[in-house]
Design a protein around this motif. Structure first.
Motif, PDB file in Angstrom:
ATOM      1  N   THR A 167      53.737  43.408  19.127  1.00 39.69           N
ATOM      2  CA  THR A 167      54.931  43.039  19.119  1.00 39.69           C
ATOM      3  C   THR A 167      55.042  42.230  17.308  1.00 39.69           C
ATOM      4  O   THR A 167      56.518  42.494  17.082  1.00 39.69           O
ATOM      5  N   LEU A 188      56.159  48.534  26.795  1.00 40.89           N
ATOM      6  CA  LEU A 188      56.619  47.413  27.288  1.00 40.89           C
ATOM      7  C   LEU A 188      55.859  46.476  28.208  1.00 40.89           C
ATOM      8  O   LEU A 188      54.676  46.753  28.510  1.00 40.89           O
ATOM      9  N   PHE A 189      56.250  45.321  28.622  1.00 42.39           N
ATOM     10  CA  PHE A 189      55.303  44.539  29.421  1.00 42.39           C
ATOM     11  C   PHE A 189      55.852  44.671  30.863  1.00 42.39           C
ATOM     12  O   PHE A 189      56.813  45.447  31.170  1.00 42.39           O
ATOM     13  N   ILE A 225      58.956  45.747  27.834  1.00 41.76           N
ATOM     14  CA  ILE A 225      57.601  45.720  28.654  1.00 41.76           C
ATOM     15  C   ILE A 225      57.620  46.882  29.687  1.00 41.76           C
ATOM     16  O   ILE A 225      56.508  47.323  29.947  1.00 41.76           O
ATOM     17  N   PHE A 238      50.415  44.382  24.305  1.00 39.76           N
ATOM     18  CA  PHE A 238      51.911  44.260  23.989  1.00 39.76           C
ATOM     19  C   PHE A 238      52.241  43.036  23.144  1.00 39.76           C
ATOM     20  O   PHE A 238      52.654  43.320  22.015  1.00 39.76           O
ATOM     21  N   TYR A 273      56.355  49.602  27.420  1.00 41.64           N
ATOM     22  CA  TYR A 273      54.961  49.618  27.100  1.00 41.64           C
ATOM     23  C   TYR A 273      53.977  49.903  28.176  1.00 41.64           C
ATOM     24  O   TYR A 273      53.150  50.464  28.144  1.00 41.64           O
ATOM     25  N   THR A 274      54.438  49.484  29.328  1.00 39.65           N
ATOM     26  CA  THR A 274      53.861  49.896  30.857  1.00 39.65           C
ATOM     27  C   THR A 274      53.674  51.381  30.944  1.00 39.65           C
ATOM     28  O   THR A 274      52.836  51.826  31.412  1.00 39.65           O
ATOM     29  N   THR A 276      62.724  42.921  28.811  1.00 34.61           N
ATOM     30  CA  THR A 276      62.157  43.816  30.230  1.00 34.61           C
ATOM     31  C   THR A 276      62.044  45.065  29.860  1.00 34.61           C
ATOM     32  O   THR A 276      61.231  45.777  30.128  1.00 34.61           O
ATOM     33  N   ASN A 305      56.373  41.166  33.129  1.00 29.73           N
ATOM     34  CA  ASN A 305      55.728  40.022  33.866  1.00 29.73           C
ATOM     35  C   ASN A 305      55.867  40.258  35.216  1.00 29.73           C
ATOM     36  O   ASN A 305      55.340  41.575  35.821  1.00 29.73           O
ATOM     37  N   HIS A 356      54.693  45.471  36.069  1.00 33.09           N
ATOM     38  CA  HIS A 356      54.420  44.924  34.590  1.00 33.09           C
ATOM     39  C   HIS A 356      53.202  44.198  34.335  1.00 33.09           C
ATOM     40  O   HIS A 356      52.978  43.364  35.068  1.00 33.09           O
ATOM     41  N   VAL A 401      57.266  36.248  24.937  1.00 33.55           N
ATOM     42  CA  VAL A 401      58.559  36.678  25.613  1.00 33.55           C
ATOM     43  C   VAL A 401      59.413  35.841  25.050  1.00 33.55           C
ATOM     44  O   VAL A 401      60.700  36.414  24.695  1.00 33.55           O
ATOM     45  N   ILE A 408      52.843  39.025  30.370  1.00 39.77           N
ATOM     46  CA  ILE A 408      52.910  39.031  28.998  1.00 39.77           C
ATOM     47  C   ILE A 408      52.877  37.300  28.649  1.00 39.77           C
ATOM     48  O   ILE A 408      53.483  36.694  29.144  1.00 39.77           O
TER      49      ILE A 408
END
Ligand SMILES: Nc1ncnc2c1ncn2[C@@H]1O[C@H](COP(=O)(O)OS(=O)(=O)O)[C@@H](OP(=O)(O)O)[C@H]1O
Length: 362
Positions: A226, A17-18, A206, A222, A209-210, A203, A20, A328, A336, A331
């Motif tokens: 997606t 995930l990301f 993200i 990311f 992904y993180t 979230t 932000n 994170h 998003v 993104i």
């Protein structure tokens, strides 16, 4: 309209995930105890690494870190306390906290935290363990997904001993998205209580992904993972980071085997902003006295999260480890937004099914 979730999509694909900004790290004006806890638990982690390694290779044959590491450093939990009681059969990584005299007996869990990955499942379990009537396994047994062939006796043996009236618990976040898990858990006991910590799916994706990025820095962005096709904007619902967040779809599968009253949904967001409030609901659901209250928590400014004033079996403050509450990456806001649009109808369906408005998609 959103792309339908692919029924046959693989959840095995690397997720990520990301994240932000660290929007979830609310700077609340909580009482701060031992404000800087940097370095806390370092020795404990070192001994745990050894125990973890042993348990992976000898006892569970878990895959090596990148696959096994959903929960990483908190996974082991209680090695120090339980090493003395290590029978040689059950890894210290799995042994829960024993009663001082080792009395009681091992029982199959009556309650499970079944998900979701990156929802806040470790925080919930760590907080619940403060309750004297809860005993839990530190690591994730992955019994109902990866280790089912070992059988129920193997599973029971992982559990800590409990006395009459105490509840045995474990958490494995991947159960929520495992097709076979509801039938298997129902076969163990139809009365099993199920807890799901849910978090804004965007979230969550993200965050996922993180985690992957932290282990494999070379993975694609990311944004590129997606989409199936960035030009058409078609979202790749076979990517597990996306797939896991389609909560309504996964819940449908559980409702084939369990009534809604047996499933409690915990807000991952509120677990951060009001841990005692969410813990109150969980204790009620488990039929326990509300022993865990506001008094047990403080907001650690450095960590950016609520922490325990005293961890289970300790007199020291305790925050989760550094893999919980990662920063994170930023993104692309358009991506998003596209994801928010994608999840909106699934979220609405989920609110309807659960009767709770979680406040995502604002
Ligand atoms: N008290 C406290 N301390 C630290 N972190 C907290 C806490 N409460 C909830 N969270 C959030 O938990 C997220 C990790 O979720 P999980 O424990 O379910 O992850 S895992 O699936 O077991 O890997 C983790 O996600 P990231 O912030 O993306 O790292 C945290 O946001």
């Amino acid at each position: 309209s959103p792309s339908p979730a692919k029924e046959d999509s693989s959840l095995g694909r690397d997720s990520g995930l990301f994240g932000n900004s660290r929007t979830n790290k609310k700077r609340l004006a909580w009482a701060t105890v031992g404000s800087e806890l940097t370095g806390y638990g370092a020795a404990r982690r070192a001994s745990r690494a050894l125990a973890d390694d042993r348990s992976r290779k000898v006892f569970l044959q878990l895959p090596e870190e990148e696959e096994a590491g959903e929960d990483e450093e908190e996974g082991g939990g209680e090695e120090e306390e339980s090493t003395a009681a290590w029978s040689g059969k059950v890894s210290p990584r799995f042994a829960g906290k024993l009663s001082p005299l080792g009395e009681g007996s091992k029982k199959l869990p009556q309650a499970l935290i079944i998900g979701v990955k990156k929802g806040g499942t470790r925080a919930l379990l760590e907080f619940l363990r403060v309750h004297p009537d809860i005993r839990a396994v530190g690591a994730e047994p992955h019994f109902f997904d990866r280790n089912y062939d070992h059988g129920l006796d193997w599973y029971r043996d992982l559990m800590p001993k409990t006395l009459e009236g105490q509840i045995t618990m474990e958490k494995t976040p991947s159960y929520f998205v495992t097709r076979e898990a509801p039938a298997r858990i129902s076969a163990m006991s139809r009365d099993t209580k199920l807890i799901v910590v849910v978090r804004d799916p965007v979230t969550r994706a993200i965050s996922d992904y993180t985690q992957t990025l932290s282990k494999k820095p070379d993975i694609p962005s990311f944004e590129s993972l997606t989409f199936k096709n960035r030009t058409t904007g078609l979202i790749d619902t076979s990517w597990s980071a996306i797939q896991i967040g389609i909560y309504a779809k996964h819940l449908d599968n559980w409702l084939q085997y369990f009534p809604m009253e047996q499933i409690l949904f915990v807000s991952g967001e509120r677990l951060i902003s009001d841990p005692a409030g969410e813990l109150g609901r969980v204790q009620d659901f488990l039929g326990l006295k509300r022993i865990i209250t506001d008094k047990h928590f403080y907001f650690n400014q450095t960590k950016g999260f609520p922490c325990l004033k005293k961890a289970e079996g300790s007199s020291k403050p305790h925050c989760l480890g550094k893999t919980k509450g990662r920063t994170h990456p930023n993104i692309d806001p358009e991506v998003v937004q596209r994801l928010r649009d994608f999840y909106r109808p699934f979220n609405m369906k989920f609110y309807q099914m659960t009767g709770r408005f979680f406040g995502w998609n604002n």
